[in-house]
Motif scaffolding. Structure first.
Motif, PDB file in Angstrom:
ATOM      1  N   LEU A   1     107.701  33.250  44.058  1.00  0.00           N
ATOM      2  CA  LEU A   1     108.985  32.558  44.117  1.00  0.00           C
ATOM      3  C   LEU A   1     109.864  33.054  45.244  1.00  0.00           C
ATOM      4  O   LEU A   1     110.762  32.349  45.700  1.00  0.00           O
ATOM      5  CB  LEU A   1     109.721  32.726  42.776  1.00  0.00           C
ATOM      6  CG  LEU A   1     109.088  32.024  41.563  1.00  0.00           C
ATOM      7  CD1 LEU A   1     109.883  32.326  40.318  1.00  0.00           C
ATOM      8  CD2 LEU A   1     109.013  30.526  41.784  1.00  0.00           C
ATOM      9  N   THR A   2     109.628  34.286  45.714  1.00  0.00           N
ATOM     10  CA  THR A   2     110.486  34.857  46.747  1.00  0.00           C
ATOM     11  C   THR A   2     109.797  34.921  48.106  1.00  0.00           C
ATOM     12  O   THR A   2     110.400  35.382  49.071  1.00  0.00           O
ATOM     13  CB  THR A   2     110.914  36.285  46.347  1.00  0.00           C
ATOM     14  OG1 THR A   2     109.754  37.093  46.088  1.00  0.00           O
ATOM     15  CG2 THR A   2     111.774  36.235  45.087  1.00  0.00           C
TER      16      THR A   2
ATOM     17  N   SER B   1     106.352  47.489  35.320  1.00  0.00           N
ATOM     18  CA  SER B   1     106.362  46.029  35.437  1.00  0.00           C
ATOM     19  C   SER B   1     104.990  45.471  35.090  1.00  0.00           C
ATOM     20  O   SER B   1     103.974  46.170  35.180  1.00  0.00           O
ATOM     21  CB  SER B   1     106.768  45.596  36.849  1.00  0.00           C
ATOM     22  OG  SER B   1     105.861  46.134  37.803  1.00  0.00           O
TER      23      SER B   1
ATOM     24  N   TRP C   1     104.691  36.037  39.578  1.00  0.00           N
ATOM     25  CA  TRP C   1     105.670  34.952  39.651  1.00  0.00           C
ATOM     26  C   TRP C   1     106.788  35.298  40.597  1.00  0.00           C
ATOM     27  O   TRP C   1     107.241  34.447  41.380  1.00  0.00           O
ATOM     28  CB  TRP C   1     106.216  34.673  38.251  1.00  0.00           C
ATOM     29  CG  TRP C   1     105.234  34.016  37.349  1.00  0.00           C
ATOM     30  CD1 TRP C   1     104.225  34.641  36.676  1.00  0.00           C
ATOM     31  CD2 TRP C   1     105.136  32.635  37.045  1.00  0.00           C
ATOM     32  NE1 TRP C   1     103.505  33.727  35.944  1.00  0.00           N
ATOM     33  CE2 TRP C   1     104.048  32.486  36.152  1.00  0.00           C
ATOM     34  CE3 TRP C   1     105.859  31.516  37.406  1.00  0.00           C
ATOM     35  CZ2 TRP C   1     103.665  31.269  35.642  1.00  0.00           C
ATOM     36  CZ3 TRP C   1     105.481  30.292  36.878  1.00  0.00           C
ATOM     37  CH2 TRP C   1     104.411  30.166  36.027  1.00  0.00           C
ATOM     38  N   GLU C   2     107.290  36.512  40.547  1.00  0.00           N
ATOM     39  CA  GLU C   2     108.404  36.879  41.424  1.00  0.00           C
ATOM     40  C   GLU C   2     107.964  36.912  42.879  1.00  0.00           C
ATOM     41  O   GLU C   2     108.734  36.549  43.767  1.00  0.00           O
ATOM     42  CB  GLU C   2     108.952  38.251  41.008  1.00  0.00           C
ATOM     43  CG  GLU C   2     109.712  38.224  39.690  1.00  0.00           C
ATOM     44  CD  GLU C   2     110.304  39.576  39.352  1.00  0.00           C
ATOM     45  OE1 GLU C   2     109.943  40.567  40.023  1.00  0.00           O
ATOM     46  OE2 GLU C   2     111.124  39.641  38.418  1.00  0.00           O
ATOM     47  N   TYR C   3     106.731  37.325  43.138  1.00  0.00           N
ATOM     48  CA  TYR C   3     106.269  37.347  44.530  1.00  0.00           C
ATOM     49  C   TYR C   3     106.149  35.931  45.087  1.00  0.00           C
ATOM     50  O   TYR C   3     106.576  35.644  46.197  1.00  0.00           O
ATOM     51  CB  TYR C   3     104.922  38.064  44.631  1.00  0.00           C
ATOM     52  CG  TYR C   3     104.338  38.041  46.024  1.00  0.00           C
ATOM     53  CD1 TYR C   3     104.752  38.973  46.981  1.00  0.00           C
ATOM     54  CD2 TYR C   3     103.408  37.075  46.411  1.00  0.00           C
ATOM     55  CE1 TYR C   3     104.228  38.954  48.272  1.00  0.00           C
ATOM     56  CE2 TYR C   3     102.879  37.047  47.688  1.00  0.00           C
ATOM     57  CZ  TYR C   3     103.306  37.989  48.608  1.00  0.00           C
ATOM     58  OH  TYR C   3     102.791  37.953  49.882  1.00  0.00           O
TER      59      TYR C   3
ATOM     60  N   LYS D   1     104.661  39.181  35.737  1.00  0.00           N
ATOM     61  CA  LYS D   1     106.007  39.097  36.300  1.00  0.00           C
ATOM     62  C   LYS D   1     105.978  39.277  37.808  1.00  0.00           C
ATOM     63  O   LYS D   1     106.673  38.566  38.543  1.00  0.00           O
ATOM     64  CB  LYS D   1     106.892  40.150  35.652  1.00  0.00           C
ATOM     65  CG  LYS D   1     108.340  40.100  36.092  1.00  0.00           C
ATOM     66  CD  LYS D   1     109.167  41.142  35.367  1.00  0.00           C
ATOM     67  CE  LYS D   1     110.620  41.092  35.819  1.00  0.00           C
ATOM     68  NZ  LYS D   1     111.440  42.115  35.107  1.00  0.00           N
ATOM     69  N   GLU D   2     105.179  40.200  38.286  1.00  0.00           N
ATOM     70  CA  GLU D   2     105.115  40.430  39.732  1.00  0.00           C
ATOM     71  C   GLU D   2     104.485  39.245  40.455  1.00  0.00           C
ATOM     72  O   GLU D   2     104.878  38.924  41.579  1.00  0.00           O
ATOM     73  CB  GLU D   2     104.335  41.710  40.026  1.00  0.00           C
ATOM     74  CG  GLU D   2     105.068  42.976  39.590  1.00  0.00           C
ATOM     75  CD  GLU D   2     104.405  44.225  40.130  1.00  0.00           C
ATOM     76  OE1 GLU D   2     103.314  44.114  40.739  1.00  0.00           O
ATOM     77  OE2 GLU D   2     104.986  45.316  39.951  1.00  0.00           O
TER      78      GLU D   2
ATOM     79  N   LYS E   1     120.140  32.817  32.007  1.00  0.00           N
ATOM     80  CA  LYS E   1     120.827  33.524  33.092  1.00  0.00           C
ATOM     81  C   LYS E   1     122.333  33.614  32.879  1.00  0.00           C
ATOM     82  O   LYS E   1     123.000  34.419  33.531  1.00  0.00           O
ATOM     83  CB  LYS E   1     120.557  32.822  34.426  1.00  0.00           C
ATOM     84  CG  LYS E   1     119.114  32.847  34.856  1.00  0.00           C
ATOM     85  CD  LYS E   1     118.638  34.245  35.235  1.00  0.00           C
ATOM     86  CE  LYS E   1     119.258  34.695  36.541  1.00  0.00           C
ATOM     87  NZ  LYS E   1     118.711  35.988  36.994  1.00  0.00           N
TER      88      LYS E   1
END
Length: 211
Positions: A209-210, A198, A205-207, A202-203, A66
């Motif tokens: 985590l958020t 996408s 994990w991002e879903y 990835k979707e 990052k």
């Protein structure tokens, strides 16, 4: 007469004016023995267990990614050698010398008395932070043991309209636009920029985590 002379001789031998022979006894009870490590290996393993944790395996690579990748290592190593290692060595040296916990070790200087309490508070906050990460790891571990993992396809409720399976992506009809020099693909009857596509992994994990 012989008995009295023997008593006087013994008493004379038992008394001495040498400072080394004088024993001063205090009213306090004997202090307990200070604990020590059984071997150097025990100490080294304990230090490694304290210094190396989940952050070294998970958090550090994420921070490198990052914050510029390899460029992040320059300020990291500068801070490590100028601040991290000296403070770590100071903590170990003071702990081994005084055998006092983190709250009391800084009482050697009244101005530093609050450092121990601040370190304890920071440790509590870090534990809360890492507990959440460990909960994620446990969650993903059990999710990966399912017969059909949820990140295999784009048929889940959290997937977006631009989600496409990597195995199906190669079958998409794509072309380069001469106007903006971008690549577009036909997905679900719509022309979508290739940069917006996408993956279901990835979707997932991002879903999680958020949300």
């Amino acid at each position: 007469m012989d008995t009295k002379s023997d008593d006087i001789e013994l008493s004379a031998q038992g008394t001495s004016n040498k400072p080394s022979d004088v024993v001063i006894k205090s009213g306090k009870s004997d202090l307990p023995e200070r604990g020590s490590w059984a071997s150097k290996l025990d100490f080294i393993l304990s230090v490694i267990g304290l210094a190396i944790g989940l952050g070294n395996v998970w958090r550090f690579p994420y921070l490198c990614y990052k914050n510029g990748g390899g460029a992040f290592l320059i300020p990291y190593f500068l801070t490590l050698f100028l601040a991290g290692i000296p403070m770590f060595f100071m903590e170990l040296a003071m702990g081994q010398m005084l055998t006092i916990g983190g709250l009391g070790v800084f009482k050697i200087a009244p101005i530093f008395k609050g450092i121990g309490y601040a370190a304890a508070v920071m440790s509590c906050w870090m534990n809360v932070y890492y507990i959440v990460i460990l909960a994620w790891a446990i969650f993903y571990f059990f999710m990966s043991m399912r017969a059909d993992v949820p990140w295999r396809n784009c048929d889940n409720y959290w997937n977006t309209a631009t989600c496409v399976n990597p195995y199906d992506r190669k079958n998409l009809t794509c072309w380069s636009s001469p106007i903006d020099m971008s690549t577009y693909c036909t997905l679900n009857g719509k022309n979508v920029s290739k940069t917006l596509l996408s993956d279901p992994v990835k979707e997932f994990w991002e879903y999680d985590l958020t949300n």
